[in-house]
Write a protein that holds these residues in place. Structure first.
Motif, short mmCIF file in Angstrom:
data_model
loop_
_atom_site.label_atom_id
_atom_site.label_comp_id
_atom_site.label_asym_id
_atom_site.label_seq_id
_atom_site.Cartn_x
_atom_site.Cartn_y
_atom_site.Cartn_z
N ILE A 183 47.49 5.75 45.68
CA ILE A 183 48.18 6.76 46.50
C ILE A 183 49.66 6.82 46.12
O ILE A 183 50.23 7.90 45.97
CB ILE A 183 47.99 6.45 48.00
CG1 ILE A 183 46.53 6.75 48.37
CG2 ILE A 183 48.95 7.23 48.87
CD1 ILE A 183 46.13 6.32 49.76
N VAL A 225 44.54 11.05 48.80
CA VAL A 225 45.83 11.54 48.28
C VAL A 225 46.26 12.80 49.04
O VAL A 225 47.42 12.95 49.41
CB VAL A 225 45.74 11.81 46.75
CG1 VAL A 225 46.95 12.59 46.25
CG2 VAL A 225 45.59 10.48 46.00
N THR A 230 41.47 4.40 54.37
CA THR A 230 40.78 5.05 53.26
C THR A 230 39.31 4.62 53.14
O THR A 230 38.65 4.98 52.16
CB THR A 230 41.50 4.74 51.91
OG1 THR A 230 41.38 3.33 51.64
CG2 THR A 230 42.96 5.13 51.94
#
Ligand code: DC
Length: 215
Positions: free
Chosen positions: A23, A202, A193
């Protein structure tokens, strides 16, 4: 991205294999900012200590290696080895070492146009004034699976149970050490996530940063 004030500093913290590195790199690309993987600094210090035969519990001696660190040597493939990760967790617990690495991280972030830093204490200690802060996490089993697949792809023999045990050990060590433990800053936005693919994670991270920039 009109109206963005510079330097734009983005702090990403979270445990191992949470996706924070991926990320952080994607945000750096998106905003045209340099990226600093601060875990690599601790790994580089750990590798230097292992190579020099310096005792990993000796704060002043390990801090001397940290002060001599060259940022350009922080992308060495040897830094990814498990024994280096374990040693990094040990040297990261030494206050003298954290102190020795403070300025280099703050200088990196202060230069225009700003930077994305990822680590464990970026939002809490290194850049408490960061424009946007994310705390990226995922369930330990999910992180173990990711790390296991990564190691398997590199041909490193290990089992998923072993990787999970190692992740739990490091989580515990990193979040219970007295100096700058892994912790979510009160103003960091939580991004789990576990059930997201990379693109979705993202996208959400960019939305979080955009919301902060607009605020
Ligand atoms: O993210 P990583 O696995 O490369 O980090 C290696 C070790 O360094 C990890 O045990 C935690 C520590 N670390 C830290 O204490 N503070 C940071 N800002 C980054 C990493």
């Amino acid at each position: 991205m009109a109206g963005v004030r510079h330097p734009l500093t983005i702090a990403i913290d979270g445990p191992a294999a949470s996706g924070k590195g991926t990320i952080a790199r994607a945000l750096a690309r998106h905003y045209g900012l340099p990226h600093l993987d601060t875990g690599a600094l601790y790994r580089a210090v750990a590798l230097a200590a292992l190579e020099a035969g310096v005792d990993l519990t000796q704060g002043p001696a390990v801090a001397a290696l940290a002060r001599a660190l060259d940022l350009d040597h922080c992308d060495d493939a040897r830094l990814r080895a498990d024994r280096v990760a374990r040693a990094a967790s040990a040297v990261a617990a030494l206050p003298e070492v954290r102190n020795a690495l403070l300025d280099v991280q703050r200088r990196f972030a202060a230069a225009p146009p700003g930077a994305v830093l990822d680590g464990r204490d970026i939002g809490t200690v290194i850049l408490p004034q960061a424009r946007a802060k994310l705390f990226v996490t995922a369930r330990p089993e999910v992180r173990a699976r990711r790390r296991f697949l990564e190691l398997a792809a590199r041909g490193t023999p290990t089992s998923e149970a072993e990787v999970l045990a190692d992740i739990r050990r490091r989580d515990l060590a990193d979040s219970t050490r007295p100096t700058a433990p892994l912790a979510r800053a009160p103003d960091a936005v939580l991004l789990d996530t576990s059930d997201l693919d990379i693109d979705e994670a993202v996208r959400r991270a960019i939305d979080i940063v955009e919301a902060r920039i607009a605020a």
